[in-house]
Design a protein around this motif. Structure first.
Motif, PDB file in Angstrom:
ATOM      1  N   LEU A 184      33.896 -42.483 -49.758  1.00  0.00           N
ATOM      2  CA  LEU A 184      33.531 -43.024 -48.444  1.00  0.00           C
ATOM      3  C   LEU A 184      33.161 -44.505 -48.539  1.00  0.00           C
ATOM      4  O   LEU A 184      33.520 -45.298 -47.673  1.00  0.00           O
ATOM      5  CB  LEU A 184      32.359 -42.223 -47.866  1.00  0.00           C
ATOM      6  CG  LEU A 184      32.685 -40.807 -47.393  1.00  0.00           C
ATOM      7  CD1 LEU A 184      31.408 -40.029 -47.094  1.00  0.00           C
ATOM      8  CD2 LEU A 184      33.589 -40.835 -46.170  1.00  0.00           C
ATOM      9  N   VAL A 185      32.456 -44.876 -49.595  1.00  0.00           N
ATOM     10  CA  VAL A 185      32.070 -46.272 -49.759  1.00  0.00           C
ATOM     11  C   VAL A 185      33.272 -47.127 -50.151  1.00  0.00           C
ATOM     12  O   VAL A 185      33.511 -48.205 -49.583  1.00  0.00           O
ATOM     13  CB  VAL A 185      30.956 -46.413 -50.822  1.00  0.00           C
ATOM     14  CG1 VAL A 185      30.608 -47.883 -51.032  1.00  0.00           C
ATOM     15  CG2 VAL A 185      29.716 -45.632 -50.405  1.00  0.00           C
ATOM     16  N   ALA A 186      34.059 -46.648 -51.104  1.00  0.00           N
ATOM     17  CA  ALA A 186      35.176 -47.432 -51.631  1.00  0.00           C
ATOM     18  C   ALA A 186      36.208 -47.775 -50.571  1.00  0.00           C
ATOM     19  O   ALA A 186      36.829 -48.844 -50.622  1.00  0.00           O
ATOM     20  CB  ALA A 186      35.841 -46.675 -52.784  1.00  0.00           C
ATOM     21  N   PHE A 187      36.402 -46.892 -49.597  1.00  0.00           N
ATOM     22  CA  PHE A 187      37.446 -47.111 -48.597  1.00  0.00           C
ATOM     23  C   PHE A 187      36.893 -47.595 -47.253  1.00  0.00           C
ATOM     24  O   PHE A 187      37.627 -47.651 -46.275  1.00  0.00           O
ATOM     25  CB  PHE A 187      38.277 -45.841 -48.425  1.00  0.00           C
ATOM     26  CG  PHE A 187      39.173 -45.572 -49.603  1.00  0.00           C
ATOM     27  CD1 PHE A 187      40.439 -46.119 -49.667  1.00  0.00           C
ATOM     28  CD2 PHE A 187      38.717 -44.814 -50.671  1.00  0.00           C
ATOM     29  CE1 PHE A 187      41.252 -45.900 -50.768  1.00  0.00           C
ATOM     30  CE2 PHE A 187      39.522 -44.581 -51.781  1.00  0.00           C
ATOM     31  CZ  PHE A 187      40.794 -45.132 -51.830  1.00  0.00           C
ATOM     32  N   SER A 188      35.606 -47.936 -47.230  1.00  0.00           N
ATOM     33  CA  SER A 188      35.031 -48.565 -46.039  1.00  0.00           C
ATOM     34  C   SER A 188      35.507 -50.016 -45.955  1.00  0.00           C
ATOM     35  O   SER A 188      35.964 -50.591 -46.946  1.00  0.00           O
ATOM     36  CB  SER A 188      33.503 -48.527 -46.100  1.00  0.00           C
ATOM     37  OG  SER A 188      33.010 -47.207 -45.983  1.00  0.00           O
ATOM     38  N   ALA A 189      35.384 -50.607 -44.772  1.00  0.00           N
ATOM     39  CA  ALA A 189      35.712 -52.028 -44.612  1.00  0.00           C
ATOM     40  C   ALA A 189      34.842 -52.840 -45.571  1.00  0.00           C
ATOM     41  O   ALA A 189      33.715 -52.446 -45.868  1.00  0.00           O
ATOM     42  CB  ALA A 189      35.477 -52.454 -43.168  1.00  0.00           C
ATOM     43  N   LYS A 191      24.994 -42.950 -62.404  1.00  0.00           N
ATOM     44  CA  LYS A 191      25.083 -44.410 -62.377  1.00  0.00           C
ATOM     45  C   LYS A 191      24.178 -44.929 -61.257  1.00  0.00           C
ATOM     46  O   LYS A 191      24.322 -44.523 -60.100  1.00  0.00           O
ATOM     47  CB  LYS A 191      26.521 -44.858 -62.136  1.00  0.00           C
ATOM     48  CG  LYS A 191      27.466 -44.531 -63.277  1.00  0.00           C
ATOM     49  CD  LYS A 191      28.885 -44.953 -62.958  1.00  0.00           C
ATOM     50  CE  LYS A 191      29.833 -44.571 -64.085  1.00  0.00           C
ATOM     51  NZ  LYS A 191      31.240 -44.910 -63.762  1.00  0.00           N
ATOM     52  N   THR A 192      23.278 -45.817 -61.602  1.00  0.00           N
ATOM     53  CA  THR A 192      22.352 -46.354 -60.616  1.00  0.00           C
ATOM     54  C   THR A 192      22.403 -47.881 -60.510  1.00  0.00           C
ATOM     55  O   THR A 192      21.888 -48.447 -59.549  1.00  0.00           O
ATOM     56  CB  THR A 192      20.902 -45.946 -60.946  1.00  0.00           C
ATOM     57  OG1 THR A 192      20.573 -46.411 -62.259  1.00  0.00           O
ATOM     58  CG2 THR A 192      20.738 -44.420 -60.903  1.00  0.00           C
ATOM     59  N   ALA A 214      32.028 -51.516 -60.031  1.00  0.00           N
ATOM     60  CA  ALA A 214      33.225 -51.348 -60.862  1.00  0.00           C
ATOM     61  C   ALA A 214      33.882 -50.005 -60.597  1.00  0.00           C
ATOM     62  O   ALA A 214      35.109 -49.891 -60.522  1.00  0.00           O
ATOM     63  CB  ALA A 214      32.858 -51.476 -62.340  1.00  0.00           C
ATOM     64  N   ASP A 215      33.057 -48.962 -60.429  1.00  0.00           N
ATOM     65  CA  ASP A 215      33.589 -47.631 -60.159  1.00  0.00           C
ATOM     66  C   ASP A 215      34.276 -47.588 -58.794  1.00  0.00           C
ATOM     67  O   ASP A 215      35.325 -46.962 -58.630  1.00  0.00           O
ATOM     68  CB  ASP A 215      32.464 -46.597 -60.216  1.00  0.00           C
ATOM     69  CG  ASP A 215      32.979 -45.171 -60.197  1.00  0.00           C
ATOM     70  OD1 ASP A 215      33.200 -44.614 -61.279  1.00  0.00           O
ATOM     71  OD2 ASP A 215      33.187 -44.617 -59.091  1.00  0.00           O
ATOM     72  N   LEU A 216      33.704 -48.273 -57.816  1.00  0.00           N
ATOM     73  CA  LEU A 216      34.300 -48.317 -56.481  1.00  0.00           C
ATOM     74  C   LEU A 216      35.642 -49.034 -56.500  1.00  0.00           C
ATOM     75  O   LEU A 216      36.577 -48.637 -55.796  1.00  0.00           O
ATOM     76  CB  LEU A 216      33.344 -49.008 -55.502  1.00  0.00           C
ATOM     77  CG  LEU A 216      32.038 -48.275 -55.195  1.00  0.00           C
ATOM     78  CD1 LEU A 216      31.141 -49.143 -54.328  1.00  0.00           C
ATOM     79  CD2 LEU A 216      32.316 -46.942 -54.507  1.00  0.00           C
ATOM     80  N   ALA A 266      38.362 -40.486 -56.159  1.00  0.00           N
ATOM     81  CA  ALA A 266      37.165 -40.604 -56.996  1.00  0.00           C
ATOM     82  C   ALA A 266      36.982 -39.314 -57.781  1.00  0.00           C
ATOM     83  O   ALA A 266      37.212 -38.220 -57.263  1.00  0.00           O
ATOM     84  CB  ALA A 266      35.932 -40.868 -56.143  1.00  0.00           C
ATOM     85  N   PHE A 267      36.566 -39.466 -59.026  1.00  0.00           N
ATOM     86  CA  PHE A 267      36.257 -38.313 -59.870  1.00  0.00           C
ATOM     87  C   PHE A 267      34.915 -38.592 -60.548  1.00  0.00           C
ATOM     88  O   PHE A 267      34.757 -39.615 -61.212  1.00  0.00           O
ATOM     89  CB  PHE A 267      37.338 -38.086 -60.920  1.00  0.00           C
ATOM     90  CG  PHE A 267      37.071 -36.902 -61.806  1.00  0.00           C
ATOM     91  CD1 PHE A 267      37.119 -35.615 -61.296  1.00  0.00           C
ATOM     92  CD2 PHE A 267      36.750 -37.074 -63.144  1.00  0.00           C
ATOM     93  CE1 PHE A 267      36.870 -34.516 -62.101  1.00  0.00           C
ATOM     94  CE2 PHE A 267      36.497 -35.988 -63.966  1.00  0.00           C
ATOM     95  CZ  PHE A 267      36.550 -34.705 -63.437  1.00  0.00           C
TER      96      PHE A 267
END
Length: 255
Positions: free
Chosen positions: A149-154, A175-176, A183-185, A194-195
């Protein structure tokens, strides 16, 4: 708050009433007025007035000075679910996908700084690790569906969510750090899914894909969750991704 809306246009009393309703969750299913006042940081007198009003409207019920939500609260969600054809069209799609995957499948959207399940097909109940259902909330940092959800947000919203959403460590593997998550996003956006393993629950993995409209605007995310060994086979992983993407495309045409 929308940019063109002034604070004077806001009903603070109404907002406080919603805070009282939102205070009830899986941890605090029943609360006294003093407990509600502490949780919402509202004055006890104000809290009492709000609680009595909500009780009068049948959104709350009281037993021995302890309050809890009533089924009437579902009216607030009913308009959203019916307006998006969740029960009529989305749930059957999830059920078909769940049967093909032999996995529990969930459809989530962003709500504030969390992910919330708006549709869910439980699949095989023997494989459930945490009792998720419609309305269940998940962190954005430690779950595949949240990171999708975060990675594909505007871009602007993505950065806001990254820097403002809670980054609680649910396990030793969570991961915090913002840079690790950023980097993960980037990886998630590049590969289209995402996995995540062991970050929300030890020994459990989650896989998720975005639900995107034709113009690329994010609608939500589809995800599956299960014990780590079930995600070890690379060929099975590819099949899961293909089915999830097919399901996501079908949902994108509806909601």
């Amino acid at each position: 708050m929308p940019e063109d809306l002034n604070a004077k246009d806001i009903s603070l009393t109404f907002a406080k009433g919603l805070e009282v309703l939102a205070a009830f969750d899986a941890t605090d299913r029943e609360m006294t007025i003093p407990a509600l006042a502490r949780k919402t940081n509202l004055n006890r007198t104000v809290t009492r007035r709000l609680v009595l009003t909500l009780e009068h409207l049948n959104y709350l019920e009281c037993r021995n000075r302890v309050y809890r939500l009533t089924p009437r609260i579902l009216r607030l969600a009913g308009g959203f679910l019916q307006g998006r054809d969740i029960g009529k069209h989305v749930t059957p799609i999830l059920t078909t996908c769940s049967e093909a995957l032999k996995e529990s499948v969930s459809f989530a959207m962003i709500d504030g700084l969390e992910a919330v399940y708006v549709a869910h097909s439980p699949g095989d109940p023997t494989m459930i690790t945490i009792g998720f259902t419609v309305g269940s909330r998940l962190p954005l940092n430690a779950t595949a569906i949240g990171r999708t959800l975060v990675a594909f947000s505007a871009p602007g919203k993505r950065e806001y969510l990254l820097t403002h959403a809670p980054r609680e460590a649910h396990t030793n593997a969570t991961k915090t750090e913002i840079e690790d998550l950023r980097a993960d996003l980037q990886t998630t956006a590049f590969q289209g899914f995402a996995f995540v393993s062991d970050e929300f629950e030890q020994g459990v993995s989650s896989l998720a894909v975005p639900v995107l409209q034709n113009d690329g605007e994010l609608v939500g995310a589809l995800g599956i969750v299960g014990p780590n060994p079930r995600f070890a086979d690379e060929e099975q992983q590819k099949k899961r991704l293909a089915l999830l993407r097919e399901c996501a495309s079908s949902i994108a045409m509806i909601v």
